[in-house]
Design a protein around this motif. Structure first.
Motif, PDB file in Angstrom:
ATOM      1  N   UNK A 235     -34.576  -1.225   5.867  1.00 37.03           N
ATOM      2  CA  UNK A 235     -34.224  -0.541   6.693  1.00 37.03           C
ATOM      3  C   UNK A 235     -32.514  -0.581   6.709  1.00 37.03           C
ATOM      4  N   UNK A 236     -31.910  -1.543   6.295  1.00 40.26           N
ATOM      5  CA  UNK A 236     -30.137  -1.118   5.976  1.00 40.26           C
ATOM      6  C   UNK A 236     -29.688  -0.920   5.017  1.00 40.26           C
ATOM      7  N   UNK A 237     -31.323  -0.080   3.877  1.00 38.01           N
ATOM      8  CA  UNK A 237     -31.234   0.550   2.981  1.00 38.01           C
ATOM      9  C   UNK A 237     -30.481   1.907   2.628  1.00 38.01           C
ATOM     10  N   UNK A 238     -29.299   2.020   2.120  1.00 43.13           N
ATOM     11  CA  UNK A 238     -29.007   4.055   2.723  1.00 43.13           C
ATOM     12  C   UNK A 238     -29.736   4.908   2.097  1.00 43.13           C
ATOM     13  N   UNK A 239     -31.246   4.484   1.287  1.00 38.74           N
ATOM     14  CA  UNK A 239     -32.014   5.439   0.860  1.00 38.74           C
ATOM     15  C   UNK A 239     -32.410   5.903   2.014  1.00 38.74           C
ATOM     16  N   UNK A 240     -33.202   4.824   2.451  1.00 45.45           N
ATOM     17  CA  UNK A 240     -34.523   4.646   3.647  1.00 45.45           C
ATOM     18  C   UNK A 240     -33.333   5.357   4.805  1.00 45.45           C
ATOM     19  N   UNK A 241     -32.252   4.699   5.667  1.00 45.53           N
ATOM     20  CA  UNK A 241     -31.662   5.741   6.905  1.00 45.53           C
ATOM     21  C   UNK A 241     -31.411   6.951   6.862  1.00 45.53           C
ATOM     22  N   UNK A 242     -31.832   7.925   5.897  1.00 45.48           N
ATOM     23  CA  UNK A 242     -31.076   8.851   5.246  1.00 45.48           C
ATOM     24  C   UNK A 242     -32.413   9.112   4.775  1.00 45.48           C
ATOM     25  N   UNK A 243     -33.552   8.421   5.270  1.00 47.46           N
ATOM     26  CA  UNK A 243     -34.678   9.164   5.380  1.00 47.46           C
ATOM     27  C   UNK A 243     -35.466   8.998   7.069  1.00 47.46           C
ATOM     28  N   UNK A 244     -35.148   9.459   8.121  1.00 47.70           N
ATOM     29  CA  UNK A 244     -36.157   9.330   9.392  1.00 47.70           C
ATOM     30  C   UNK A 244     -37.111   9.206   9.747  1.00 47.70           C
ATOM     31  N   UNK A 245     -38.293  10.246   8.598  1.00 48.32           N
ATOM     32  CA  UNK A 245     -39.481   9.166   8.998  1.00 48.32           C
ATOM     33  C   UNK A 245     -40.149   8.282   8.484  1.00 48.32           C
TER      34      UNK A 245
END
Length: 462
Positions: free
Chosen positions: A392-402
């Protein structure tokens, strides 16, 4: 990740051209993030000298070496990346991946376990395998290493607990490494066309029913026919269970078939089935048999709300550049238990017959490392969601709100998972719900039938 039946029932009605994008696994959503490279790992190399070959089974659309996506032309890194990193961390050890597709994976896994064909197994059917005494209990390994189970997203460990033939309560026989969930999806553009407020962060069944009704008919902006709702017909029974959870109910209780009780005819289940029956009035006529949703997930979509989509939906809309048109929301939960929705995914387990259990345990820990989990997300997200809180703290996840909503939903899935689904009651309930929705019987009679037949089947189990 999921069983064969579930794996094959991808989001109903999505155009074939959109489905074909699943292999590129959300590349558009992650183009700004450099894929994990084996030489970028900062993990400490083991001081111990290891030896031997560790055979690891993996189920899904994987390959050993890199391959080219035939549509995008982009490279998808093979699991050789994982092999290289693990062998770097454990000098002297060799990893051999045994790749299986989802077709016939249950029978193939059983055969491999009984013939000592691998050391580490991906086991979505963990309950059945543990009950046959084929899997190694993990509590001693966890205790010895003081392994922190808190690294996992809530409920992930609990969801995969199982019972061996001598156990009197649930035990840990596998560590989760692939996550999965279902979410509610909706078309923001259609909501705007109709002047309807978008779904709330945690929509209720009543909210969905009310808004679906408002958006069924001729679209005031486009002049085209719209439908307020859609659902995966094969998952109708699971949708009824989830709605029942929102009303304070549950599927039943127990884990082993002997002594299990189901609540298929409870007031909450009846309320849930009535809700889906009412919602059916605002769906295309063929929804129950996977018809009428051909435009779902496309720019020309004609459906406002889909109450149960798989994670691949997020990858397809990002791949098609439609992420701003569609939103997602979590499944319903039982407020008292703060859980709701069918638990899914895959854990890794150690074969009880393995002659290399210590190294196998090290691989299980490796499978939940950031290196492993990031590789899977960057390269295999069409068939994978992370299981660790760190994701949940990865940049690539945080950029994907879905994706963030999917991970949050995973933390509230019903755990342990619905155990009745590993036996005949799963099919009894599905058939009864379908009969009720098609008007072949009253809703009350459909659920009474499911309760009676399921209870009789359970009573016959030893």
């Amino acid at each position: 990740m999921v069983n064969k039946r579930t794996k094959k029932s991808l989001v109903a009605g999505v155009l074939l051209s959109v489905f074909a994008m699943q292999v590129l696994a959300g590349c558009s959503s992650k183009t700004e993030t450099k894929p994990v490279q084996a030489n970028e790992s900062t993990a400490k190399v083991s001081d111990k000298k290891w030896s031997g070959t560790l055979k690891v089974q993996l189920i899904g659309d994987f390959s050993i070496e890199d391959k080219t996506n035939p549509i995008s032309g982009k490279k998808v890194k093979g699991v050789s990346v994982l092999k290289k990193e693990f062998e770097r961390l454990y000098p002297g050890a060799t990893v051999e991946f045994i790749l299986l597709g989802w077709d016939g994976y249950v029978q193939k896994t059983d055969a491999m376990l009984n013939s000592k064909g691998a050391d580490v197994f991906q086991v979505p059917g963990i309950a059945n395998l543990a009950s046959q005494d084929l899997l190694e209990p993990l509590a001693p390994y966890i205790e010895k290493d003081k392994f922190d189970l808190g690294v996992f997203i809530n409920n992930q460990v609990e969801g995969w607990k199982a019972m061996g033939p001598k156990d009197t309560e649930l035990q840990i026989y596998g560590l989760p490494f692939i996550g999965d969930t279902r979410v509610i999806a909706y078309d923001k553009k259609m909501f705007k066309d109709w002047g309807v407020e978008e779904l709330s962060k945690n929509p209720t069944p009543e909210e969905i029913l009310e808004k679906a009704k408002k958006m069924t008919g001729t679209n005031p902006k486009t002049g085209k026919q719209n439908y307020g709702a859609f659902y995966a017909g094969a998952d109708a029974a699971d949708s009824v269970i989830n709605a029942a959870e929102a009303y304070g109910g549950s599927w039943g209780k127990g884990f082993l078939f002997k002594g299990m009780e189901v609540n298929f005819n409870s007031p909450q289940m009846l309320k849930g089935l009535k809700w889906l029956s009412d919602l059916n009035a605002y769906a295309p006529k063929g929804a129950l048999v996977k018809q009428g949703g051909e435009k779902w997930g496309t720019a020309n979509n004609d459906i406002a709300i889909h109450i149960r989509v798989q994670p691949i939906f997020v990858d397809t809309i990002y791949a098609a550049g439609l992420q701003d048109q569609f939103g997602v929301a979590p499944l319903f939960v039982n407020k008292d238990k703060n859980m709701g929705g069918m638990f899914a995914g895959s854990p890794y387990s150690i074969a009880k017959s393995s002659a290399n259990k210590e190294l196998a345990w090290e691989f299980l820990k490796f499978s939940v490392s950031d290196f492993f989990q990031k590789y899977m997300w960057d390269e295999q997200s069409s068939q994978f969601l992370p299981v660790t809180k760190s994701a949940m703290k990865w940049e690539q996840i945080q950029k994907n709100p879905h994706a963030m909503i999917e991970l949050e939903s995973m933390g509230k899935l019903w755990a342990p998972r619905y155990p009745y689904r590993s036996g005949q009651p799963r099919y009894i309930l599905s058939e009864s719900v379908e009969e009720g929705l098609l008007g072949k019987s009253t809703l009350e009679a459909a659920l009474e039938k499911a309760q009676k037949e399921s209870t009789a089947w359970l009573a016959a189990q030893k």
